[in-house]
Design an enzyme around this catalytic site. Structure first.
Site, PDB file in Angstrom:
ATOM      1  N   TYR A  65      32.770   5.957  -7.239  1.00  0.00           N
ATOM      2  CA  TYR A  65      31.761   5.283  -6.842  1.00  0.00           C
ATOM      3  C   TYR A  65      31.427   5.710  -5.165  1.00  0.00           C
ATOM      4  O   TYR A  65      29.973   5.682  -5.110  1.00  0.00           O
ATOM      5  CB  TYR A  65      32.234   3.661  -6.696  1.00  0.00           C
ATOM      6  CG  TYR A  65      31.089   2.714  -6.296  1.00  0.00           C
ATOM      7  CD1 TYR A  65      30.105   2.385  -7.057  1.00  0.00           C
ATOM      8  CD2 TYR A  65      31.007   2.060  -4.942  1.00  0.00           C
ATOM      9  CE1 TYR A  65      29.067   1.527  -6.705  1.00  0.00           C
ATOM     10  CE2 TYR A  65      30.371   1.372  -4.491  1.00  0.00           C
ATOM     11  CZ  TYR A  65      29.248   0.908  -5.419  1.00  0.00           C
ATOM     12  OH  TYR A  65      28.149   0.045  -4.855  1.00  0.00           O
ATOM     13  N   SER A 107      25.170   1.503  -0.600  1.00  0.00           N
ATOM     14  CA  SER A 107      26.129   1.033  -0.403  1.00  0.00           C
ATOM     15  C   SER A 107      26.797   1.277   0.799  1.00  0.00           C
ATOM     16  O   SER A 107      26.949   2.659   1.198  1.00  0.00           O
ATOM     17  CB  SER A 107      27.498   1.011  -1.466  1.00  0.00           C
ATOM     18  OG  SER A 107      28.537   0.287  -1.096  1.00  0.00           O
TER      19      SER A 107
END
Length: 237
Positions: A146, A132
């Site tokens: 995250y 990501s």
């Protein structure tokens, strides 16, 4: 299109979203594709029928299940780890178990899958992890854990690229920005906020991520390894 006829591909987390686009792309390009799923059995079976691929139920949070899935599919020419989970929230309030599961799925699974695949992967094999852009940039509150998992994958890929480089096995990370999936639809409540960070003010399409993966898995990308490939519409620019 890239010709993957004769290539054996395993996609961990392939039943929905980016994973499903990966299955479709590699099957369309002629690969022998197997993909795993955890809870989306109906979607997985429909995708398998559509693409002629094979399915395997496997929980990416279970280290033993991840290793056995790779072992059962080996030797692999291409491993793609698309399985991922997202837990956002105030770090003072979010459940510790949710954070630990995210670390299991987003960090431990790609590591153990990559190592197991490399045991029998032929020279010139490809390992691709879907990371990501938040591994580089976390521009809003609530995403610390995250971002931690996605940054960890960067270090893992750099290290494994060196570990497997003498066999011409490449290890790369694809870093999508906001991408239109069930988890993050383009018309969702956060879209306007996310597009505000972006140069191209729309969500990415899963097919665009799959196209980059096909390039990295193909013969022209044999000298690319240990690298992060951001595809985010300028989210992190």
């Amino acid at each position: 299109m890239t010709d993957f006829h004769g290539k054996k591909v395993l996609i961990l987390g392939g039943s929905r979203g980016i994973g499903a686009a990966l299955v479709r792309r590699f099957a369309q390009d002629g690969a022998d594709v197997t993909f795993t799923y955890a809870g989306s059995k109906d979607a997985a079976e429909e995708l398998a029928r559509e693409t002629g691929s094979k399915t395997m139920k496997s929980d990416a949070a279970d280290r033993t299940a991840v290793i056995e899935s790779v072992k059962a599919s080996s030797p692999l020419d291409i491993l793609i780890v698309s399985a991922g989970t997202l837990a956002l929230g105030n770090p003072l309030e979010i459940e510790a178990d949710a954070i630990d599961k995210m670390i299991d799925v987003n960090v431990r699974a790609p590591y153990h899958a990559s190592v197991e695949a490399a045991r029998s992967m032929p020279e010139g094999g490809r390992i691709i992890i879907i990371g990501s852009v938040n591994g580089d940039r976390m521009p809003f509150a609530g995403g610390a854990a995250y971002a931690l998992t996605k940054s960890a994958v960067q270090g893992m890929a750099r290290g494994l690229a060196r570990d497997f480089g003498d066999r011409d096995i490449t290890v790369n990370v694809i870093q999508p920005g906001p991408t239109s999936t069930d988890m993050n639809p383009e018309d969702g409540p956060m879209s306007e906020f996310m597009h505000g960070f972006m140069a191209i003010k729309r969500h990415g399409r899963p097919e665009e991520i799959a196209g980059l993966a096909a390039y990295l898995a193909g013969p022209e990308a044999g000298f690319i390894t240990g690298a992060m490939h951001t595809i985010d519409g300028g989210f992190g620019a």
